[in-house]
Enzyme design. Structure first.
Site, PDB file in Angstrom:
ATOM      1  N   GLY A 108     -21.065   6.086   5.153  1.00 36.61           N
ATOM      2  CA  GLY A 108     -20.334   6.501   3.972  1.00 36.61           C
ATOM      3  C   GLY A 108     -21.266   6.689   2.793  1.00 36.61           C
ATOM      4  CE  LYS A 160      -4.497   0.977   0.240  1.00 40.19           C
ATOM      5  NZ  LYS A 160      -5.578   0.244  -0.433  1.00 40.19           N
TER       6      LYS A 160
END
Length: 350
Positions: free
Chosen positions: A183, A81
């Site tokens: 979200g 990542k």
């Protein structure tokens, strides 16, 4: 800032690369957790962090999650990542993206990047000018697959959510069920649209009130505050924002039998998986349910299939969740612990 060896989320990472390119303003961390199964693949997150320690924590946790995610999805990829420390105004110039592409290229394929929070397909095109170790490009450049991984993640999350509903509630559909959606971004929106098409009732919260209202309008949902979304009386809590939201305190206040959502690193600590189980709440491990995006990225990067194969691979997510829940029921261990043990075996770290 502590050294990585003393940092709680350091997990024998194979490499940590700190990039500081003053001309463009790029400050970034590329974390390579494991290349046991293949090149470390994971998106680039562009985020304004409170400090560098928070950025490092995110990079360490997210890269480990990608190792587990890719292994559990049966992909020939390791886990990595990158986190790009966004300035307060959240701007990124072509030079900034070029500097990031050069940093990725210097790793010679040990790390493969794609878009994540704060990054777009357009950004990946700029990064691609500097390196070939990138995915998430427009489908026309990727032989029919590629592009925004969000819709693929959404599909996998929705299929996994349905599997959790069947496991916990014995229902084959979400029709008439109340889903509390945390979200309103790309993944959450896709989950909401899928759920709405089956007749679910949706409550939605996002730090961006306008986004929440726009999504609620599309799905005939109700907007609630970010402070109350996790604690509504609902059939499913679906976290689809940032991680670390399932804590000892928040779990004690949950009022739903299922937690199934696309956010990464939902559990604040490993002990929180056990807390969910003790409360009788079925948990869908995040890196298993949200693998749809990386499945699409992998198919694009390796060039080993088309959109049909991507769909077929995503439809395998419920089966993997069912295997985890089955082993959890027989062993008494919580689903998060079961999934971690499975993933660790797959990457040679049992």
């Amino acid at each position: 800032m502590e050294t990585p060896w003393g940092f709680p989320d350091y997990d024998a990472h194979e490499g940590l690369h700190f990039i500081d390119e003053p001309t463009s303003g790029l400050k970034a961390i590329i974390a390579v957790h494991s290349t046991h199964l293949g090149p470390a693949a994971g998106g680039a997150r562009f985020w304004h962090y409170a400090d560098s320690a928070e950025a490092l924590k995110d990079a360490l946790r997210l890269s480990r999650g990608m190792s587990y995610k890719n292994a559990m999805a049966g992909l020939p990829l390791g886990g990595g990542k990158s986190v790009l420390l966004a300035p307060e105004d959240r701007t990124k110039s072509p030079g900034y993206l070029a500097a990031f592409g050069k940093a990725v290229d210097q790793l010679s394929g040990r790390y493969v990047t794609a878009e994540d929070v704060g990054m777009s397909v357009t950004d990946m095109i700029e990064v691609r000018r500097q390196t070939r170790f990138v995915a998430g490009l427009p489908p026309e450049e990727a032989q029919g697959v590629g592009g925004d991984p969000g819709p693929h993640t959404s599909l996998g999350v929705f299929l996994g959510l349905k599997a959790a509903v069947k496991q916990a509630l014995g229902k084959d559909s979400v029709e008439g069920l109340h889903i509390a959606l945390q979200g309103a971004g790309s993944v959450a929106s896709g989950v909401a649209l899928h759920a709405c098409s089956e007749g679910a009732r949706l409550s939605i919260a996002d730090v961006d009130q306008a986004k929440a209202q726009a999504l609620a309008k599309k799905v005939d949902g109700k907007v609630v505050s970010t402070d109350e979304i996790l604690f509504l009386e609902a059939d499913v809590i679906s976290p689809n924002a940032l991680g670390g939201i399932l804590t000892e305190e928040s779990i004690a206040r949950l009022n739903a039998p299922v937690v199934a959502g696309g956010a990464n690193n939902q559990l604040a600590t490993p002990q929180d998986g056990e807390r969910l189980q003790q409360r009788g709440i079925l948990y869908a491990p995040d890196y298993v349910i949200n693998a749809g995006g990386i499945i699409n990225v992998c198919t694009e990067y390796l060039g080993d299939g088309d959109a049909h194969l991507v769909r077929e691979r995503i439809e395998g997510i419920p089966t993997r969740l069912e295997q985890i829940w089955s082993e959890s029921a027989s062993s008494g261990r919580n689903p998060a612990a079961v999934a971690d043990a499975m993933a660790q075996r797959l990457i040679g770290r049992a």
